[in-house]
Design an enzyme around this catalytic site. Structure first.
Site, short mmCIF file in Angstrom:
data_model
loop_
_atom_site.label_atom_id
_atom_site.label_comp_id
_atom_site.label_asym_id
_atom_site.label_seq_id
_atom_site.Cartn_x
_atom_site.Cartn_y
_atom_site.Cartn_z
N ASP A 98 25.91 6.53 40.93
CA ASP A 98 26.22 7.84 41.48
C ASP A 98 27.19 8.49 40.48
O ASP A 98 27.92 7.78 39.78
CB ASP A 98 26.89 7.66 42.84
CG ASP A 98 27.52 8.95 43.34
OD1 ASP A 98 26.80 9.96 43.41
OD2 ASP A 98 28.72 8.92 43.65
N ASP A 102 29.99 5.47 45.98
CA ASP A 102 31.23 5.46 46.77
C ASP A 102 31.15 6.31 48.04
O ASP A 102 32.05 6.27 48.87
CB ASP A 102 32.40 5.96 45.92
CG ASP A 102 32.31 7.45 45.65
OD1 ASP A 102 31.18 7.95 45.46
OD2 ASP A 102 33.35 8.12 45.62
N ASP A 151 25.55 7.70 49.47
CA ASP A 151 25.07 6.59 48.63
C ASP A 151 24.63 5.39 49.45
O ASP A 151 23.99 4.47 48.92
CB ASP A 151 26.16 6.15 47.64
CG ASP A 151 26.57 7.24 46.68
OD1 ASP A 151 25.65 7.94 46.18
OD2 ASP A 151 27.76 7.41 46.41
#
Length: 640
Positions: free
Chosen positions: A338, A537, A541
């Site tokens: 990410d 995080d 996600d």
């Protein structure tokens, strides 16, 4: 009894209890060493032709040294209705005694007890991290109720309670500071040795230390859900969950023990009829087979290594939720990242300030920051922070200020009209021409542009960007050196994605990627590369973390990400991923060494026994010695 005598008695009792508590973890090793002393005594008594005393010493050695393992073996056999290695050792020791080999049987028990003590040491070492965490968990908090301070147990704290944390105290529960400022030592949670300064509205975690200022903290989570408790639960979960290799060995053990016992029964009769051995030699060789064919070393090949590796990782801020995830890390071929909060800091920062000719950058920054300080927008906060770092003076108050929703802000300072916002807010044509098209160039680099206009003329442009973490490039380069393909998934525009991908050194990127698309891209990555990890995080996600073969969450991420992931980086330190992969590879390498070595020793000893090359004492020492060597080899993983 006098008060002094009673106090002395109580102190003596407490000291005795304290001594036994300290000795409890070492009980198995003490029993093993005591059995060793009894074996030596039995051998000397035998040499002195005191047969009865010698046998008594050996029996005591059997009972003291073998009690722990015999108890474990019998309990597991009853519970699982399946024979195990411990039962084989009991049968072998009893068989040795039956044919008069008291010394060999006792030595077998002694070495088996030592190897068991080593395994217990590994277990205790792996639990040390939890014990250390438990010790720093405060049990009481100073609750502020109606202006009155009251000491309460942390379990009584509820969301919204106010507590006082004095200088030098540990924070008892997660919360946010509503009054005061202090320096906080967060090393217990993040592993970061440098204390951080925190003030109003900053988050504060249980287990951290308030170094100087007095703080009033509002509780934001129940004690059972604090980050501190989550760390403990993660480590406990990791130690209880077994890897595929360990599960295979445990299933294999039951079948193997049955085969060994069947062969031993045949060995008690067939060699006498087929090879002409006498009954004593036949039974003797059957007992040696019972000893050397036991899979002690094979069974001890995996669990000590896995626990040592998990313990090592926990000590360095890498929390594994189980051996299976640690084992899978070594097979990784690709990792998807990410962007926001993972590869980048997750907060925009000012990267460029271009001021019109004849104007002062200091004046522009002062006026812009003074106006933006009245906004809560992340871009406004970044501009204010940047200006405060660059300027010495304090900010000023605008005469009037108007927020134009969706466009920007308009204000008057010293009768000058200021506008701060988008290009369309200050005039598209003028914005495009300013600084020879500087805005367009920086926008192509993935930067967000804020225009500053003074009395109808563009005075400056301020470029902001979510900056790549300092350690990101190092982390990605290390992964590439391990032969791992890296991909960035981001919902940002193509320009921003391209700029961040180039800066962070990832192999490729996918921009304008929605949360549901992340899962699709991850599945495609799995089709191409096989074993794939996802690093993230945020809440968005979580689906991708769950889909990946190994989900890796940043320690400062959301609760959902932490709960979904298989591995947690407590310090948000991306280079730790490469370290975790190396630790996994080292663990798997050591496990292979252990398995190959233990099988080789078993096969060699079985062959030597059939050829009548090996006697019982050597068989005992070689077999049990190989178990100890396997465990010692696994303990290498405890080292940094």
């Amino acid at each position: 009894m006098s008060a002094e005598a009673r106090a002395l008695l109580n102190r003596t009792v407490n000291e005795k209890d304290s001594f036994f508590e300290k000795m409890k973890p070492h009980a198995e090793l003490i029993a093993a060493l005591l059995s060793g002393v009894l074996i030596a005594a039995g051998w000397m008594l035998d040499k002195s032709e005191l047969a009865t005393a010698s046998v008594t010493a050996y029996i005591l050695a059997f009972l003291i040294g073998g009690f722990a393992k015999a108890k474990e073996g019998i309990e597991e056999t009853i519970a699982n209705k399946e024979l195990n290695v411990e039962m084989l050792m009991i049968f072998a020791a009893i068989g040795s005694a039956i044919i008069g080999y008291w010394t060999e049987g006792a030595i077998l028990i002694f070495i088996f007890a030592v190897s068991g003590a080593l395994e217990t040491y590994t277990m205790n070492k792996s639990h040390k991290e939890i014990s250390a965490l438990m010790e720093i968990q405060p049990e009481e908090a100073l609750l502020i109720n109606g202006g009155i301070e009251e000491k309460v147990h942390v379990s009584q704290l509820v969301i919204g309670d106010l507590i006082l944390v004095k200088p030098g105290e540990r924070v008892p529960s997660d919360g946010k500071i509503i009054k005061g400022q202090s320096t906080i030592d967060e090393s217990a949670i993040t592993g970061e040795s440098i204390p951080v300064t925190k003030g109003n509205n900053d988050a504060i975690f249980a287990g951290t230390v308030n170094l100087n200022g007095s703080l009033t903290v509002e509780i934001t989570k129940p004690n059972s859900e604090t980050l501190f408790q989550k760390i403990i639960q993660l480590v406990q979960s990791a130690q209880s969950e077994k890897s595929p290799s360990q599960l295979f060995i445990e299933r294999f053990e039951g079948t193997y023990v049955k085969i060994v016992l069947s062969v031993v029964v045949l060995m008690m009769f067939l060699p006498h009829f087929l090879l002409g051995w006498n009954w004593t030699e036949t039974f003797y060789r059957a007992m040696i087979l019972l000893v050397v064919a036991s899979p002690c070393a094979l069974v001890a090949s995996i669990m000590p290594a896995t626990l040592s590796a998990i313990s090592n990782g926990a000590r360095h801020g890498i929390l594994f939720k189980g051996g299976v995830h640690l084992e899978n890390l070594s097979h990784l071929k690709a990792i998807a990242f990410d962007k926001t909060g993972t590869l980048t800091k997750g907060k925009p920062e000012v990267t460029d300030v271009i001021v019109a000719d004849g104007l002062s950058e200091s004046e522009i920054l002062l006026k812009a920051a003074s106006i933006e300080s009245h906004s809560t927008h992340p871009l406004a906060n970044a501009i204010v922070k940047f200006a405060k770092e660059k300027l010495d003076g304090s900010l000023i108050n605008p005469e009037s200020i108007e927020d134009v929703s969706g466009w920007g802000v308009k204000a008057f300072i010293d009768r000058d009209e200021w506008k701060i916002g988008k290009a369309a807010f200050v005039g598209l044509e003028a914005a495009g021409q300013f600084g020879e098209g500087a805005a367009a160039k920086m926008a192509s680099q993935g930067k967000t542009i804020v225009f500053v206009q003074k009395n109808g003329e563009i005075a400056a442009i301020i470029a902001l960007q979510d900056v790549v973490r300092e350690e990101t490039r190092t982390a990605i380069d290390r992964l590439k050196n391990e032969g791992i393909y890296t991909l960035m998934l981001t919902g940002d525009s193509r320009n921003t994605g391209m700029a961040i991908a180039k800066t962070s050194h990832v192999d490729d990127y996918i921009a304008e990627c929605l949360p549901e698309n992340k899962v699709e891209h991850l599945k495609k990555l799995q089709e191409t590369y096989g074993t794939v990890a996802m690093v993230g995080d945020g809440i968005n996600d979580a689906p991708a973390l769950a889909t990946a073969n190994v989900g890796i969450a940043m320690g400062e991420g959301t609760d959902v990400a932490l709960e979904t992931a298989d591995v947690v980086l407590m310090k948000n330190d991306l280079p730790r991923i490469a370290e975790a992969i190396k630790l996994s590879k080292k663990m798997n390498r050591i496990i292979k060494q252990n398995v190959i070595f233990s099988i080789s020793v078993i096969m060699l000893l079985i062959a030597s026994n059939f050829l009548q090359f090996v006697d019982l004492p050597f068989g005992v020492i070689a077999h049990e010695g190989s178990t100890i060597l396997v465990i010692l080899n696994s303990l290498r993983l405890l080292r940094s």
